[in-house]
Motif scaffolding. Structure first.
Motif, PDB file in Angstrom:
ATOM      1  N   SER A 439       0.828  -1.203   0.000  1.00  0.00           N
ATOM      2  CA  SER A 439       0.000   0.000   0.000  1.00  0.00           C
ATOM      3  C   SER A 439       0.868   1.260   0.000  1.00  0.00           C
ATOM      4  CB  SER A 439      -0.923   0.008   1.231  1.00  0.00           C
ATOM      5  OG  SER A 439      -0.180   0.257   2.415  1.00  0.00           O
ATOM      6  N   GLN A 658      -5.702   4.845  -3.751  1.00  0.00           N
ATOM      7  CA  GLN A 658      -5.456   4.727  -2.314  1.00  0.00           C
ATOM      8  C   GLN A 658      -5.350   6.102  -1.655  1.00  0.00           C
ATOM      9  OE1 GLN A 658      -2.148   2.112  -1.471  1.00  0.00           O
ATOM     10  NE2 GLN A 658      -2.696   0.723  -3.144  1.00  0.00           N
ATOM     11  N   ARG A 678     -10.290   1.067  -1.461  1.00  0.00           N
ATOM     12  CA  ARG A 678      -8.880   1.051  -1.072  1.00  0.00           C
ATOM     13  C   ARG A 678      -8.409   2.398  -0.517  1.00  0.00           C
ATOM     14  NH1 ARG A 678      -8.943  -1.977  -5.914  1.00  0.00           N
ATOM     15  NH2 ARG A 678      -8.122  -4.112  -5.675  1.00  0.00           N
TER      16      ARG A 678
END
Length: 1263
Positions: A439, A658, A678
């Motif tokens: 991430s 993200q 996300r």
């Protein structure tokens, strides 16, 4: 004929009588008109005062200095308002009753009103200020924050030599040279810090190998308060040159000069252009000093062996013992060759390492010798190489490599540049750092952790903000040396005017940074083949309106390119289809052609950032970036649109996102955010109109900066703020933010309707991570927490650090229903800074329970809370258990600042004389009911009784109490006191009580003796009408050597100020202001007026005030003379001397001993610019008989209403003003002088003269 004359005389008398009587008749018959006129003018004045005060408050918030005439006008206007309040009350009283006033009463009131109305009108006429203040002169952040200087023999020697050189006549260029990392910049900052006392201005800037002239010009101009009117470098240089010539003494520090440079091209004057401007330059090479024609060249050497070991030991955290580890460490320290940079870097790298690691490092030093032959870096390379290699120690190989790559990426940025951490993180992600972390948020944490490790290793430096880092230029050179060979090859160039020659080795580079490329760069190719290039930074010229134009085919053969950063570039995205590996595209101040139609060519793109960049539109094509994880848009120009318009359902289809940062006006549908599963980080500027969907709730986020307000931008550097929420002008339910309230760190609520409290109205299990809370204009809020309504056991505000509350008209307290049993619910245990203003319903700030939990509070600011009677309430003190009966609150409080709290009686409990040991600053003003800082005792009738209170505050530096008429009976022992102001406070009992006594501030009656105020810098005493003495026993004074400012105003009964002994200690006194001290006869007592012990040594040295610059003495009715006149110049730096309205003053200067002057003596005042002698009916002499004063710098002279003055003024051939006293004895001895000089000199006349010709008078010229 006689009848005609008599008739005319009668007519004149009659007219005069009618004129005289008309005023009195008007008082009888125009009462209504006079009242109305007075009322209108007074109301207008009230409004005008309010407007001027608003302007003044705004100017102060902008750090401006308020003009003296504005301050004076406000004082006079407010005084006039107060003085006329009783008249207004009398008018209002008559209006409210049916009583018809008698003619006599009507006449008296009309007369008073008629006399006051013109005064108010005059004030209104002079109230139109174009500006109320001017920018405060900057000091220079380098000298404020410079704390790295360490004494060594070399640095002390160099510092002394530089100090001697800058004070020497004829020396205007000084060179400091030494090898890289030896501490030249640190020493230069230390010189600048000391030089601020010697020069009017000190400015420092860095040249570097490729200096940015415009940036340097901007910095220097800012220090001199100059705003450029021209845009070319040459024009700006001329403006700067002219501005700097207007300042007498200037020190310019030019840091890191690499080659000969003409400082005039920047606008720096020196030599014959400005003999008061001195230059100190630092350089690595002595030949640069020679080329710059330095009159003094000073070398800064390395540290001695012992000095190097002490520095190394401190930086490595080693004990001073004889352990085996220390023996090895000493050998390692020796390998650093006494170079401070290398010592610090290596010591930090080895800190907390094992003995085996120390031995390994020592052996590596001994085995490696090839790096010492490097021409530029010399012996620095090997120590830096050791630190670089140690980045891998104790961690896995891959992580170590990535930390090293972070370090190398920093070297791509320009020299001395502040490197954006956010940009660096996105570039690191683009080149594939930490691939096992998936991430964006986790990669960010890893890279931030790596940067912190680099900082701790000494390879990176902190800056003055949390969002940037910096690399030392020597370390940067080392990084370039590392990347000059091998598989990882970097090329960094700046100020590129011609494209480099294309050679075979060019294809080996993996990273290239080309900064400030000229828009007219020669041989710029349409296409280049960089087969191994992974990172490219390309920037056009800074401060240039035009952009660097790059062909659309330029990037086609960069097949391996992963990171592309563009600045001030115009290009097309058409050629991007051949960049299959591009992960990061960051554009600042660019123009992107074919943006929307070319997005499909960047299928691998993960990071897209557009900052102040022009594009055609934000189209549906954005969805084709299927791997896009990070989107940052700030100040993006989208065609002709005023806001960034996103097509419906566009954001919801960016399913890989993200992080989303849109910090300008936009039309994003908030419901679409719920489709981004996300999403972990969000920065958004929103309007209240975007909250039309009732069911919308923000998703749970790890980081966010959401601003629902009227501002149209979140500054870029603030995007990184973790979990910040601003809500303004919001009348709907706050339920949309409920997920954010769970982890918000900084919360700001402005004008939120319907909110009675924070807890539990917003929720119970919330605000657990809140560190900063600001509340403004939430008019319905009564408490922050309501314990009676909270059914849970959640700890609220437990880690809150800063609390700000302003303009909350309904606020009654912080916590409602709080008792010892509830204390944990709202403990405020980490609260450090509290600011509360304009909360009229507050009666108290903290309850005893609340106060006991606030053990960390350091700063407390309270203002305009008219209902507050005490800061800590004692009504419920009995609720505290017996073992807690000794109330100990705020042990760490450093700053106490209270302003305009009309009902405040005291601050907190009088628990013990050991309370508030950490106080550094106390400022309390405009609190008319304040009697003591601590709670007073009560008599048998329950009435407050003033009793002496003694406190020891060892850290107190500032103590200011003004306009607190009832404040009394207070002693603070403060050995470190530097700034004292007492104005309009009450002194009771014995009126001969000294104000300063035994390092104590004393108000009231307390019998103590002896005192020492060696640290006090500013002393300001005002409106102390009963005070007769400041100091108790002159014999016990130690010194006032640091006093710079003394102001005494309206101390009506003050008898004297200094003894001769005390006066001799005032070596740093700069400003002296005395007004309205009616009983003072002399500023300095004669020797026979002091005790024998204090005067026994009085005759050993004459009295002198070497730094006294400004003197103002007015309305001291019994003062007969100002200063004694000895055998030395008593006031060598005097610039302003204002002496007015001192009715008994006979002479300004008097001889210490009455000695006849056999021949005329000349005395010079070389700095005196302004001299004013006005309304001095008894003044006879300016100075002693027989002295001839030369005032070579005088610009303004005023002499008015001095009928007995025998001192005359004239000008010589050099335009110098002279003044001399009329002495008949000398005149008889020199008849020529009588005819040539004395007969032409102006005696006993009013003079208003200016050297610029603005005055009304002209002084005679005498040759």
């Amino acid at each position: 004929m006689a009848e005609s004359v008599a008739s005319t005389a009668v007519e004149n008398v009659t007219n005069q009588a009618m004129t005289y009587a008309s005023h009195y008749l008007r008082y009888f018959f125009c009462y209504g008109e006079i009242v109305q006129d007075f009322t209108n003018q007074r109301e207008t004045l009230e409004s005008k005062i309010q407007r001027v005060e608003i302007c003044v408050d705004g100017a102060k918030r902008q750090n401006e200095v308020i003009y003296k005439d504005v301050e004076n006008w406000l004082t006079m206007a407010e005084n006039e308002l107060k003085e006329t309040q009783n008249l207004q009350d009398e008018i209002d009283r008559v209006k409210c009753s049916k009583w018809c006033p008698q003619w006599g009463w009507r006449y008296c009131l009309s007369k008073k009103l008629a006399e006051k109305t013109p005064i108010i009108s005059k004030l209104l006429e002079t109230s139109n200020f174009a500006q109320v203040g001017h920018r405060r002169s900057l000091q220079g952040i380098e000298f404020i924050t410079s704390t790295d200087f360490r004494d060594s023999e070399s640095s002390k020697s160099a510092l002394n030599k530089i100090t001697e050189a800058i004070n020497a006549k004829g020396v205007n260029m000084i060179g400091l040279y030494g090898m890289p990392g030896v501490g030249k910049t640190t020493l230069a900052k230390e010189v600048g810090k000391h030089a601020q006392k010697l020069f009017d201005k000190v400015v420092m800037f860095t040249m570097s190998q490729n200096p940015n002239i415009r940036t340097i010009q901007d910095k220097v101009a800012e220090m001199f308060g100059l705003k450029f009117q021209t845009n070319t470098e040459e024009g700006r240089a001329e403006e700067l040159l002219t501005s700097m010539k207007g300042v007498n003494r200037i020190l310019v520090i030019v840091d890191d000069l690499w080659e000969e440079f003409k400082l005039k091209s920047i606008g720096i004057p020196f030599g014959d252009d400005h003999k008061g401007c001195k230059i100190l330059l630092t350089t690595r090479q002595q030949q640069v000093c020679s080329k710059m024609k330095c009159q003094k060249e000073i070398q800064l050497g390395i540290l001695s062996k012992d000095e190097a070991w002490v520095l190394f030991r401190d930086q490595a955290g080693l004990e001073d013992d004889c352990s085996i580890l220390n023996e090895v460490a000493k050998e390692v320290a020796g390998e650093c060759k006494g170079l401070p940079l290398a010592i610090v870097t290596v010591a930090k790298a080895l800190k907390d390492k094992s003995l085996d690691e120390w031995r390994d490092a020592n052996q590596r030093f001994k085995d490696s010798t090839h790096l010492y032959d490097e021409e530029v870096l010399g012996g620095v390379l090997e120590p830096l190489k050791l630190s670089y290699d140690y980045l891998k120690k104790g961690i896995n190989q891959m992580t170590g490599n990535h930390i090293q790559m972070c370090f190398l990426l920093c070297s791509l940025f320009p020299e001395d540049d502040k490197i954006s951490t956010e940009l660096l993180i996105m570039c690191g992600i683009g080149v594939g750092l930490f691939p096992n972390v998936y991430s964006i948020e986790d990669k960010r944490k890893k890279i931030v952790e790596a940067l912190k490790k680099l900082q701790k290793s000494g390879l990176l430096l902190e800056t003055d903000d949390a969002e940037t880092i910096r690399m030392h230029d020597v370390v940067r050179d080392f990084a370039h040396w590392l990347t000059s060979t091998g598989e990882t090859r970097f090329m960094v160039k700046d100020k590129l005017k011609e494209w480099p020659d294309m050679v075979e080795s060019f294809e080996c580079y993996t990273a290239i940074a080309l900064w400030n490329c000229s828009i007219n760069i020669k041989n710029f190719p349409d296409k280049v083949e960089f087969s191994k290039l992974k990172t490219l930074f390309l920037g056009g010229e800074e401060d240039w309106d035009d952009l660097l134009v790059v062909s659309s085919t330029f990037f086609e053969e960069m097949k391996a390119l992963q990171v592309l950063y563009l600045e001030s570039v115009c290009f097309s995205l058409k050629g991007f289809h051949s960049l299959p590996n591009l992960k990061t595209l960051w554009c600042e101040d660019c123009k992107l052609e074919n943006f929307s139609s070319s997005l499909t060519n960047m299928r691998s793109l993960e990071i897209l950032a557009l900052v102040e960049t022009e594009i055609d539109e934000i189209s549906e094509e954005l969805v084709k970036l299927s791997t896009l994880k990070y989107l940052y848009l700030s100040d993006v120009e989208v065609g002709e649109e005023e806001e960034m318009n996103f097509a419906p359902n566009l954001v919801s289809r960016l399913t890989s996102l993200q992080e989303l940062h849109v910090t300008s006006e936009n039309n994003i549908n908030l419901l679409e955010l719920n489709s981004l599963s996300r999403l972990t980080a969000l920065s958004l500027y929103l309007s209240t109109n975007q909250f039309s969907q009732e069911n919308f709730v923000f998703p749970k986020l790890q980081r966010y900066d959401i601003d629902v307000s009227v501002d149209d931008n979140i500054p870029f550097q603030d995007v990184l703020a973790i979990r910040r929420l601003t809500i303004e002008n919001f009348s709907s339910s706050l339920s949309a933010f409920k997920n954010l309230f769970c982890n918000v760190e900084k919360l700001k609520l402005n004008n939120i309707s319907g909110l009675k409290n924070i807890v539990p109205s917003i929720g119970n299990k919330i605000l657990n991570e809140l560190t900063s809370l600001e509340l403004n204009f939430c008019h319905d809020m009564e408490f922050l927490t309501d314990i009676t309504r909270d059914q849970g056991s959640t700890v609220a505000f437990s880690i809150l650090v800063e609390l700000t509350i302003r303009s909350m008209v309904s606020l009654k307290g912080l916590c409602y229903g709080l008792s010892p049993s509830h204390r944990a619910i709202a403990s405020f245990t980490r609260l450090k800074v509290v600011t509360i203003g304009r909360c009229p319903k507050l009666k108290t700030i903290f309850s005893p329970c609340l106060a006991q939990s606030m053990l960390c509070i350091e700063e407390l600011y309270i203002s305009y809370c008219d209902g507050v009677e005490q800061v800590i309430d004692f009504a419920q003190e009995e609720e505290i258990t017996k073992n807690e009966s000794c109330l100990c609150c705020c042990p760490k409080l450093r700053i106490l600042d209270i302003y305009d709290c009309q009902s405040l009686k005291y601050v907190c409990a009088n628990t013990s004389t050991q309370g508030l040991q950490s106080l550094e600053s106390v400022k309390i003003s405009d609190c008319p009911q304040l009697m003591q800082i601590f709670k007073m005792e009560q008599n048998e009738n329950g009435e407050d009784v003033a009793v002496p209170q003694n406190y020891y505050w060892p850290k107190l530096k500032t103590f200011q109490i003004w306009d607190c008429e009832l404040f009394s009976c207070f002693i603070v022992e403060a050995p470190l006191l530097e700034d004292l102001l007492l104005s309009n406070v009450r002194t009771i009992w014995k009126t001969n009580m000294p104000v300063l006594n035994e390092d104590c501030i004393v108000v009231g009656n307390h019998e103590k003796g002896g005192y020492s105020f060696s640290r006090i810098r500013e002393l300001d005493l005002r409106n102390l009408f009963e005070m007769q003495i400041i100091w108790n026993d002159f014999a016990q004074v130690v010194t006032l050597e640091n006093l710079t400012t003394l102001e005494l105003r309206d101390c009506k009964k003050l008898r004297h100020i200094f003894s001769p002994t005390m006066a001799r200690s005032l070596s740093h006194l700069v400003n002296l202001y005395i007004k309205g001290c009616e009983e003072i006869e002399r500023l300095i007592l004669a020797n026979d007026q002091t005790s024998s012990s204090s005067s026994s040594n009085a005759g050993l040295q004459p009295i002198s005030f070497p730094n006294l610059t400004k003197i103002t003495v007015t309305k001291c009715e019994n003062l007969k003379s100002l200063f004694p006149f000895g055998s030395v110049h008593v006031l060598p730096k005097l610039e302003y001397l204002i002496v007015e309205k001192n009715s008994k003053l006979e002479q300004v200067f008097e001889l210490e001993d009455e000695v006849e002057v056999a021949a005329e003596e000349e005395m010079k005042f070389d700095k005196l610019e302004k001299l004013s002698l006005e309304e001095l009916p008894s003044l006879i002499h300016f100075g002693p008989k027989g002295y001839h004063f030369v005032l070579s710098a005088l610009e303004d002279l005023k002499v008015r209403d001095c009928p007995k003055l025998t001192t005359g003024f004239f000008i010589d051939s050099q335009e110098f003003v002279h003044c001399k006293t009329k002495t008949p004895q000398l005149i008889e001895e020199d008849a020529i002088e009588k005819s040539a000089t004395v007969s032409n000199v102006i005696f006993n006349e009013n003079i208003c003269w200016s050297c610029l010709g603005f005055g009304e008078s002209k002084l005679p010229h005498i040759t």
